[in-house]
Design a protein around this motif. Structure first.
Motif, PDB file in Angstrom:
ATOM      1  N   GLU A 100      19.177 -45.110 -20.934  1.00  0.00           N
ATOM      2  CA  GLU A 100      20.028 -44.337 -21.836  1.00  0.00           C
ATOM      3  C   GLU A 100      19.184 -43.715 -22.938  1.00  0.00           C
ATOM      4  N   LEU A 101      19.309 -42.398 -23.071  1.00  0.00           N
ATOM      5  CA  LEU A 101      18.590 -41.665 -24.110  1.00  0.00           C
ATOM      6  C   LEU A 101      19.480 -41.370 -25.307  1.00  0.00           C
ATOM      7  N   LEU A 102      20.770 -41.215 -25.036  1.00  0.00           N
ATOM      8  CA  LEU A 102      21.702 -40.828 -26.090  1.00  0.00           C
ATOM      9  C   LEU A 102      23.088 -41.319 -25.752  1.00  0.00           C
ATOM     10  N   TRP A 103      23.787 -41.848 -26.745  1.00  0.00           N
ATOM     11  CA  TRP A 103      25.193 -42.234 -26.615  1.00  0.00           C
ATOM     12  C   TRP A 103      26.023 -41.207 -27.360  1.00  0.00           C
ATOM     13  N   ILE A 104      27.098 -40.738 -26.738  1.00  0.00           N
ATOM     14  CA  ILE A 104      27.989 -39.754 -27.337  1.00  0.00           C
ATOM     15  C   ILE A 104      29.384 -40.365 -27.351  1.00  0.00           C
ATOM     16  N   ASP A 105      29.950 -40.562 -28.532  1.00  0.00           N
ATOM     17  CA  ASP A 105      31.290 -41.143 -28.630  1.00  0.00           C
ATOM     18  C   ASP A 105      32.341 -40.237 -28.005  1.00  0.00           C
TER      19      ASP A 105
END
Length: 153
Positions: A50-55
């Motif tokens: 995972e590089l980025l979490w987006i809500d």
């Protein structure tokens, strides 16, 4: 430098992190595709990290949101069953004819174990080719569909 998402000439996505480091290709993935399809997304690297979490996609600029939505549409294919039209028999394997959000289709149900209950009102049905069909609301089915389905539950 701020992070950004770019569509490459080959159609794949590149993520440039806040440090300016490019990661490509990246794959957007829904965390909860059935229970909360509008919330929780990850951008995964080619090796699955995972590089980025987006809500929420609403948190992104319009152009980046559209890139992710397009990628998700190409990656996810889960027709939603609206009505059971017919089944070829009540012993598996059997052929089901269903009306879905993508039109009428037929598929082979290999065994009753390919019908999974996700909660009290939701089923996930896998056909013999590995395609998953979502039946979101059992209570919303018409009487004939429910009668056919009850033979398998």
């Amino acid at each position: 430098m701020s992070a950004r998402l770019i569509k490459m000439p080959d159609g794949r996505l590149r993520y440039v992190d806040p440090d300016g480091q490019p990661h490509d290709p990246v794959t957007p993935v829904r965390a909860f595709p059935i229970s909360s399809p509008k919330l929780g997304f990850s951008l995964l690297s080619a090796d699955g990290h995972e590089l980025l979490w987006i809500d929420s996609l609403d948190d992104l600029p319009d152009d980046e949101r559209e890139l992710i939505e397009t990628a998700l549409t190409g990656r996810e294919f889960m027709p939603e069953i609206r009505r059971l039209v017919a089944v070829s028999g009540f012993v598996t394997p059997c052929t089901w004819t269903v009306d879905s959000d993508r039109g009428e289709t037929r598929f082979v149900l290999k065994g009753e174990e390919d019908i999974r209950r996700l909660n009290a009102h939701t089923l996930l049905i896998a056909d013999n080719q590995g395609i998953h069909y979502l039946l979101r609301d059992l209570t919303g089915l018409d009487r004939q569909s429910r009668k056919l389905l009850d033979r398998f539950l």
